[in-house]
Write a protein that holds these residues in place. Structure first.
Motif, mmCIF file in Angstrom:
data_model
loop_
_atom_site.group_PDB
_atom_site.id
_atom_site.type_symbol
_atom_site.label_atom_id
_atom_site.label_comp_id
_atom_site.label_asym_id
_atom_site.label_seq_id
_atom_site.Cartn_x
_atom_site.Cartn_y
_atom_site.Cartn_z
ATOM 1 N N ALA A 63 -19.370 39.144 60.183
ATOM 2 C CA ALA A 63 -19.171 38.001 60.978
ATOM 3 C C ALA A 63 -18.072 37.242 60.136
ATOM 4 O O ALA A 63 -17.197 36.601 60.845
ATOM 5 N N THR A 64 -18.541 36.641 58.932
ATOM 6 C CA THR A 64 -17.671 35.917 58.187
ATOM 7 C C THR A 64 -16.229 36.507 58.036
ATOM 8 O O THR A 64 -15.083 35.839 58.136
ATOM 9 N N ALA A 65 -16.059 37.700 57.654
ATOM 10 C CA ALA A 65 -14.745 38.454 57.445
ATOM 11 C C ALA A 65 -14.098 38.398 58.697
ATOM 12 O O ALA A 65 -13.011 38.210 58.699
ATOM 13 N N GLY A 66 -14.886 38.831 59.865
ATOM 14 C CA GLY A 66 -14.095 38.951 61.087
ATOM 15 C C GLY A 66 -13.772 37.415 61.366
ATOM 16 O O GLY A 66 -12.576 37.278 62.081
ATOM 17 N N GLY A 67 -14.365 36.529 61.200
ATOM 18 C CA GLY A 67 -13.815 35.013 61.641
ATOM 19 C C GLY A 67 -12.721 34.747 60.684
ATOM 20 O O GLY A 67 -11.790 33.960 61.254
ATOM 21 N N ALA A 68 -13.014 35.109 59.405
ATOM 22 C CA ALA A 68 -11.574 34.746 58.525
ATOM 23 C C ALA A 68 -10.517 35.474 58.907
ATOM 24 O O ALA A 68 -9.381 34.786 59.013
ATOM 25 N N ALA A 69 -10.489 36.736 59.388
ATOM 26 C CA ALA A 69 -9.336 37.501 59.877
ATOM 27 C C ALA A 69 -8.849 37.034 60.950
ATOM 28 O O ALA A 69 -7.564 36.629 61.130
ATOM 29 N N VAL A 70 -9.564 36.433 62.072
ATOM 30 C CA VAL A 70 -9.116 36.173 63.240
ATOM 31 C C VAL A 70 -8.275 34.645 63.104
ATOM 32 O O VAL A 70 -7.333 34.265 63.660
ATOM 33 N N THR A 83 -1.498 26.655 56.665
ATOM 34 C CA THR A 83 -2.224 26.384 58.023
ATOM 35 C C THR A 83 -3.144 27.600 58.256
ATOM 36 O O THR A 83 -4.327 27.714 58.696
ATOM 37 N N ALA A 84 -2.539 28.707 57.923
ATOM 38 C CA ALA A 84 -3.510 30.391 58.139
ATOM 39 C C ALA A 84 -4.519 30.053 57.155
ATOM 40 O O ALA A 84 -5.693 30.495 57.654
ATOM 41 N N LYS A 85 -4.329 29.626 55.949
ATOM 42 C CA LYS A 85 -5.461 29.446 54.978
ATOM 43 C C LYS A 85 -6.608 28.547 55.485
ATOM 44 O O LYS A 85 -7.828 28.928 55.466
ATOM 45 N N GLN A 86 -6.220 27.346 56.032
ATOM 46 C CA GLN A 86 -7.232 26.584 56.658
ATOM 47 C C GLN A 86 -7.795 27.067 57.941
ATOM 48 O O GLN A 86 -9.140 26.760 57.818
ATOM 49 N N VAL A 87 -7.182 27.601 58.609
ATOM 50 C CA VAL A 87 -7.714 28.137 59.823
ATOM 51 C C VAL A 87 -8.605 29.291 59.434
ATOM 52 O O VAL A 87 -9.910 29.650 59.893
ATOM 53 N N ALA A 88 -8.253 30.180 58.664
ATOM 54 C CA ALA A 88 -9.143 31.233 58.151
ATOM 55 C C ALA A 88 -10.407 30.714 57.532
ATOM 56 O O ALA A 88 -11.467 31.268 57.747
ATOM 57 N N GLY A 89 -10.524 29.615 56.898
ATOM 58 C CA GLY A 89 -11.736 29.085 56.375
ATOM 59 C C GLY A 89 -12.494 28.530 57.202
ATOM 60 O O GLY A 89 -13.813 28.831 57.377
ATOM 61 N N VAL A 90 -11.904 27.753 58.326
ATOM 62 C CA VAL A 90 -12.791 27.513 59.665
ATOM 63 C C VAL A 90 -13.353 28.698 60.433
ATOM 64 O O VAL A 90 -14.386 28.924 60.830
#
Length: 124
Positions: A63-70, A83-90
């Motif tokens: 789930a963590t990997a999927g959330g990071a990818a999305v 922005t991509a890095k920040q949103v990937a962390g969220v």
């Protein structure tokens, strides 16, 4: 992402100190009228051991990997690489929370079904 590396070991250490259900306050509530408490404790222990087969860690990682990818995809679509890095962390944090929630729900279901199968009346 850094938070996951902090909270992951904490989750592992706290689950080693007691059952996940005791720590999260998700103990089954059983109608104890006419129940042999010693037999119930033994059955509950066995049912918890079956629940230990739930791959909680794997569910959280997936789930963590999927959330990071999305999150990375959405962040890249609306902004730059920062922005991509920040949103990937969220997205990773959100995915981890969903993975924990789903894994705990599955554990509760396994314990409930096990106790029901042994003739106990589980109220929650």
């Amino acid at each position: 992402m850094r938070n996951l590396f902090i909270f992951g070991p904490i989750l592992v250490l706290t689950t080693a100190c007691g059952s996940v259900e005791q720590i999260t306050g998700q103990e089954p509530i059983v109608d104890m009228r006419g129940v042999n408490v010693t037999a119930y404790q033994a059955d509950l222990w066995e049912c918890r051991s079956y629940a230990d087969d739930v791959a909680l860690g794997r569910q959280v990682m997936v789930a963590t990997a999927g959330g990071a990818a999305v999150g990375a995809a959405v962040g890249a679509a609306v902004g730059n690489s920062d922005t991509a890095k920040q949103v990937a962390g969220v997205g990773a944090a959100s995915g981890a929370l969903h993975g924990v929630k789903d894994g705990l729900r599955e554990r509760r279901m396994v314990i409930r079904n096990c106790l029901n199968g042994r003739g106990y009346r589980v109220l929650n």
